[in-house]
Write a protein that holds these residues in place. Structure first.
Motif, PDB file in Angstrom:
ATOM      1  N   LEU A   1       0.858  -1.185   0.000  1.00 43.08           N
ATOM      2  CA  LEU A   1       0.000   0.000   0.000  1.00 43.08           C
ATOM      3  C   LEU A   1       0.894   1.236   0.000  1.00 43.08           C
ATOM      4  CD1 LEU A   1      -2.732   1.429   0.226  1.00 43.08           C
ATOM      5  CD2 LEU A   1      -2.630   1.100   2.707  1.00 43.08           C
ATOM      6  N   PHE A   2       0.838   1.990  -1.088  1.00 42.63           N
ATOM      7  CA  PHE A   2       1.677   3.175  -1.256  1.00 42.63           C
ATOM      8  C   PHE A   2       0.795   4.413  -1.081  1.00 42.63           C
ATOM      9  CE2 PHE A   2       4.390   5.705  -4.535  1.00 42.63           C
ATOM     10  CZ  PHE A   2       4.993   6.399  -3.506  1.00 42.63           C
ATOM     11  N   GLY A   3       0.975   5.100   0.058  1.00 44.66           N
ATOM     12  CA  GLY A   3       0.177   6.271   0.381  1.00 44.66           C
ATOM     13  C   GLY A   3      -0.744   5.995   1.550  1.00 44.66           C
ATOM     14  N   THR A   4      -0.611   6.792   2.619  1.00 42.60           N
ATOM     15  CA  THR A   4      -1.417   6.538   3.828  1.00 42.60           C
ATOM     16  C   THR A   4      -2.229   7.767   4.218  1.00 42.60           C
ATOM     17  OG1 THR A   4       0.512   7.079   5.205  1.00 42.60           O
ATOM     18  CG2 THR A   4       0.105   4.748   4.726  1.00 42.60           C
TER      19      THR A   4
ATOM     20  N   SER B   1       3.828   9.192   9.262  1.00 50.13           N
ATOM     21  CA  SER B   1       2.412   8.949   8.999  1.00 50.13           C
ATOM     22  C   SER B   1       2.144   7.465   8.786  1.00 50.13           C
ATOM     23  CB  SER B   1       1.969   9.754   7.761  1.00 50.13           C
ATOM     24  OG  SER B   1       0.648   9.429   7.405  1.00 50.13           O
ATOM     25  N   ALA B   2       3.023   6.804   8.029  1.00 48.97           N
ATOM     26  CA  ALA B   2       2.876   5.371   7.784  1.00 48.97           C
ATOM     27  C   ALA B   2       2.985   4.576   9.080  1.00 48.97           C
ATOM     28  CB  ALA B   2       3.920   4.909   6.782  1.00 48.97           C
ATOM     29  N   GLN B   3       3.884   5.000   9.953  1.00 43.46           N
ATOM     30  CA  GLN B   3       4.070   4.306  11.231  1.00 43.46           C
ATOM     31  C   GLN B   3       2.814   4.381  12.093  1.00 43.46           C
ATOM     32  OE1 GLN B   3       6.378   2.375  12.144  1.00 43.46           O
ATOM     33  NE2 GLN B   3       8.309   2.932  11.145  1.00 43.46           N
ATOM     34  N   ARG B   4       2.122   5.533  12.044  1.00 45.69           N
ATOM     35  CA  ARG B   4       0.891   5.680  12.831  1.00 45.69           C
ATOM     36  C   ARG B   4      -0.175   4.691  12.357  1.00 45.69           C
ATOM     37  NH1 ARG B   4       1.977  11.349  12.579  1.00 45.69           N
ATOM     38  NH2 ARG B   4       0.560  11.576  10.805  1.00 45.69           N
TER      39      ARG B   4
ATOM     40  N   ASN C   1      -1.903 -10.807   6.526  1.00 38.87           N
ATOM     41  CA  ASN C   1      -0.935 -10.126   7.399  1.00 38.87           C
ATOM     42  C   ASN C   1       0.398  -9.884   6.679  1.00 38.87           C
ATOM     43  OD1 ASN C   1       0.016 -12.701   7.241  1.00 38.87           O
ATOM     44  ND2 ASN C   1       0.050 -13.102   9.462  1.00 38.87           N
ATOM     45  N   LEU C   2       0.336  -9.905   5.336  1.00 39.65           N
ATOM     46  CA  LEU C   2       1.543  -9.671   4.524  1.00 39.65           C
ATOM     47  C   LEU C   2       1.440  -8.313   3.826  1.00 39.65           C
ATOM     48  CD1 LEU C   2       1.804 -13.210   2.877  1.00 39.65           C
ATOM     49  CD2 LEU C   2       3.057 -12.363   4.874  1.00 39.65           C
ATOM     50  N   ILE C   3       0.988  -7.304   4.574  1.00 41.00           N
ATOM     51  CA  ILE C   3       0.776  -5.965   4.021  1.00 41.00           C
ATOM     52  C   ILE C   3       1.922  -5.047   4.437  1.00 41.00           C
ATOM     53  CG2 ILE C   3      -0.770  -3.975   3.945  1.00 41.00           C
ATOM     54  CD1 ILE C   3      -3.061  -5.912   4.659  1.00 41.00           C
ATOM     55  N   THR C   4       2.486  -4.355   3.455  1.00 40.05           N
ATOM     56  CA  THR C   4       3.578  -3.408   3.703  1.00 40.05           C
ATOM     57  C   THR C   4       3.120  -2.003   3.318  1.00 40.05           C
ATOM     58  OG1 THR C   4       5.279  -5.078   3.263  1.00 40.05           O
ATOM     59  CG2 THR C   4       5.938  -2.771   3.094  1.00 40.05           C
ATOM     60  N   LEU C   5       3.447  -1.036   4.158  1.00 39.39           N
ATOM     61  CA  LEU C   5       3.084   0.353   3.900  1.00 39.39           C
ATOM     62  C   LEU C   5       4.311   1.169   3.501  1.00 39.39           C
ATOM     63  CD1 LEU C   5       0.726   1.119   6.935  1.00 39.39           C
ATOM     64  CD2 LEU C   5       0.169   0.033   4.761  1.00 39.39           C
ATOM     65  N   VAL C   6       4.132   2.025   2.503  1.00 41.16           N
ATOM     66  CA  VAL C   6       5.166   2.985   2.105  1.00 41.16           C
ATOM     67  C   VAL C   6       4.492   4.341   1.956  1.00 41.16           C
ATOM     68  CG1 VAL C   6       6.782   3.702   0.302  1.00 41.16           C
ATOM     69  CG2 VAL C   6       6.590   1.280   0.910  1.00 41.16           C
ATOM     70  N   ASN C   7       5.143   5.373   2.493  1.00 44.66           N
ATOM     71  CA  ASN C   7       4.589   6.720   2.397  1.00 44.66           C
ATOM     72  C   ASN C   7       5.740   7.720   2.384  1.00 44.66           C
ATOM     73  OD1 ASN C   7       2.013   8.293   2.466  1.00 44.66           O
ATOM     74  ND2 ASN C   7       2.994   9.237   4.246  1.00 44.66           N
ATOM     75  N   ARG C   8       5.508   8.872   1.777  1.00 46.12           N
ATOM     76  CA  ARG C   8       6.567   9.895   1.774  1.00 46.12           C
ATOM     77  C   ARG C   8       6.945  10.279   3.196  1.00 46.12           C
ATOM     78  NH1 ARG C   8       7.923  11.846  -3.053  1.00 46.12           N
ATOM     79  NH2 ARG C   8       6.481  11.576  -4.800  1.00 46.12           N
ATOM     80  N   SER C   9       5.924  10.430   4.043  1.00 47.58           N
ATOM     81  CA  SER C   9       6.170  10.681   5.460  1.00 47.58           C
ATOM     82  C   SER C   9       6.129   9.336   6.187  1.00 47.58           C
ATOM     83  CB  SER C   9       5.110  11.621   6.035  1.00 47.58           C
ATOM     84  OG  SER C   9       5.146  11.620   7.445  1.00 47.58           O
ATOM     85  N   GLN C  10       7.298   8.869   6.614  1.00 47.73           N
ATOM     86  CA  GLN C  10       7.348   7.563   7.276  1.00 47.73           C
ATOM     87  C   GLN C  10       6.621   7.611   8.620  1.00 47.73           C
ATOM     88  OE1 GLN C  10      11.184   5.846   7.016  1.00 47.73           O
ATOM     89  NE2 GLN C  10      10.632   3.919   7.974  1.00 47.73           N
TER      90      GLN C  10
END
Length: 401
Positions: free
Chosen positions: A186-189, A218-221, A207-216
Motif C-alpha cells: 500500500l503506497f500512500g497513507t 504517517s505510515a508508522q501511525r 498479514n503480509l501488508i507493507t506500507l510505504v509513504n513519503r512521510s514515514q
C-alpha cells in the motif's frame, strides 16, 4: 431593483469527464487556499470549493459564472476550452438542487457513497476559515446534512457501505485467488490509504501488508494500529518487486509510480486510487501487469450496488422535503429587505410626529409580521405584494437573490 448576482455551481464530474480530464482540473489543498484568497480579494463573499476523485466544483454567489470558470482553470491549470467541452454551469434552483443531490450521495459514481457529505462539510469549514461564506451557505450545508442523515437512517441507500477504498478491496477479492497469501503493498497513507488499509485487514485476513509513504511517521501511525510493516520510500522499487498486489493512494499531482519502477517478469495487480492518476499508464500495455484505475473500480455492479437502486425514489422524496423547506426560507429571505425598509419608513414617520413611539413600534412590528405571514401562506402573490408595497411607500430596497 434585483441584483444580478446568482447562486452558481461550476465544475466537472465523472459523468462527462474521464479520469484524465478530471485530473487536469483537480485542486489540492494549497491550490484551493490560493483560489479562495483570490476570490476574497476580488470581493466575493460566498464560495465553496470541493475537489474529489469524482468531481471538482465551485459553488457560491457570483455575478457572472465565467469568474468561477476562470478561477478553476487558473488555479488547477486546466484548459478553458476543455472545460467548456466537458464541464457544466448550473444556476439558481438547479444549482441548489445539485448541491443537495451531491451531498446526499445521489450524484456519486458509487451511488449512496456518504463520504461526500464529510467532504462538503470540510469545504464549508475551509471557506469559513477564509471568511468567504456567510449565513446562506451555512444554512444550505446544514439543510444538506439534514437530508443526508435522514436518507442514511431512513433508507438502505448506503447498505453495505461502499466507497473507493471498499471497491478496491472488493475488486481484489473478486479477481485474486488465495488473497490471504499474497504480498500487498500500500503506497500512500492519506485518508483513502488509511480506509483501504482498514478494509484490507477486515476483509482479506492478510498479514503480509507493507506500507510505504513519503512521510514515514504517517505510515508508522497507520501501521501501529494494525501491526503492519513500514518501509522507507527509498525502498519503493524493491518493495514493488516483492509484491503481488500494489495499491497506490498517493494523491499527488504527478506520477509517483514510473514504468521503470515495475518489473515485467511476474504478474502484478496495480490499483490506482489517485486523481490525477499517479501510476504510469504505459504499464497497462504489459502482459503481466493489470492496471485498474478509479473509474473502472467505480463501475462495479455487485449485488450490493444493484440493491441500492430500489431505495433511490425514497431518498429523492426525503431530499425534496428538506430542499422545499430550504427553498421556502430562500423565498422569505429575499423579501426581508423590503419588509425592513417598510418597517423603518413607518418608524421614521412616527418619530417625526413625536407620538407614542413604543406603542406605535409594536403596531409596526405586528403589521410587518402579518405581511410576512401572508407572503408565506400566499407565495403566488408574493412578488405582486412586494411590488405594491415598494410603489405605495416608495421604498428604496434591493432584493436578495
Amino acid at each position: 431593483m434585483r441584483h444580478t448576482i446568482q447562486y452558481c455551481v461550476v465544475g466537472l464530474s465523472y459523468k462527462n469527464a474521464d479520469l484524465t480530464t478530471r485530473g487536469y482540473f483537480s485542486l489540492n489543498k494549497k491550490q484551493i487556499e490560493h483560489l479562495l484568497m483570490q476570490a476574497k480579494a476580488d470581493g466575493l463573499n460566498e464560495l465553496m470549493v470541493i475537489s474529489t476523485c469524482n468531481r471538482t466544483e465551485l459553488m457560491g454567489f457570483v455575478d457572472e459564472p465565467k469568474k468561477f470558470i476562470d478561477y478553476l482553470c487558473t488555479f488547477s491549470g486546466g484548459d478553458e476550452s476543455l472545460f467548456l467541452e466537458k464541464g457544466y454551469v448550473l444556476s439558481d434552483r438547479k444549482a441548489l438542487n445539485h448541491v443537495f443531490r451531491v451531498g446526499c450521495g445521489l450524484e456519486s459514481q458509487i451511488i449512496g457513497d456518504f463520504e461526500i457529505i464529510g467532504q462538503m462539510k470540510k469545504s464549508f469549514q475551509n471557506s469559513k476559515d477564509h471568511q468567504i461564506v456567510n449565513g446562506f451557505s451555512e444554512r444550505l450545508i446544514n439543510a444538506v446534512i439534514q437530508a443526508s442523515k435522514r436518507i442514511k437512517t431512513e433508507t438502505d441507500l448506503s447498505s453495505g457501505a461502499t466507497s473507493v477504498s471498499f471497491a478496491s478491496v472488493h475488486y481484489i477479492l473478486e479477481h485474486v485467488k488465495e488473497v490471504s497469501q499474497k504480498k500487498i503493498l500500500l503506497f500512500g497513507t492519506g485518508k483513502i490509504g488509511r480506509n483501504t488499509c482498514e478494509n484490507l485487514i477486515k476483509h482479506t485476513q492478510n498479514n503480509l501488508i507493507t506500507l510505504v509513504n513519503r512521510s514515514q511517521e504517517s505510515a508508522q501511525r497507520v501501521a501501529g494500529k494494525f501491526n503492519l510493516v513500514v518501509k522507507n520510500i527509498n525502498n519503493l522499487k524493491t518493495e514493488i518487486n516483492y509484491s503481488d498486489i500494489m495499491i497506490v493512494a498517493t494523491g499527488a499531482k504527478d506520477l509517483t509510480v514510473d514504468a521503470s519502477f515495475v518489473p515485467r517478469y511476474k504478474p502484478l495487480l496495480i490499483l490506482d486510487l489517485s486523481l490525477p492518476s499517479n501510476v504510469d499508464p504505459k504499464l497497462s500495455d504489459h502482459e503481466n501487469i493489470t492496471l485498474v484505475n478509479l473509474d473502472e473500480l467505480s463501475q462495479l455492479t455487485n449485488a450490493t450496488l444493484k440493491k441500492r437502486g430500489q431505495f433511490i425514489p425514497q431518498a429523492n422524496e426525503i431530499l425534496h422535503q428538506v430542499e422545499a423547506e430550504f427553498l421556502q426560507w430562500v423565498d422569505h429571505r429575499k423579501f426581508a429587505p423590503t419588509l425592513n425598509a417598510l418597517k423603518q419608513k413607518l418608524l421614521d414617520g412616527q418619530q417625526k410626529e413625536q407620538g407614542e413611539v413604543q406603542e406605535f413600534s409594536q403596531i409596526v412590528y405586528r403589521l410587518t409580521g402579518k405581511i410576512a405571514s401572508y407572503l408565506k401562506e400566499n407565495p403566488s402573490k408574493a412578488d405582486q405584494t412586494m411590488a405594491l408595497l415598494q410603489n405605495v411607500y416608495q421604498l428604496d430596497s434591493k432584493l436578495d437573490v
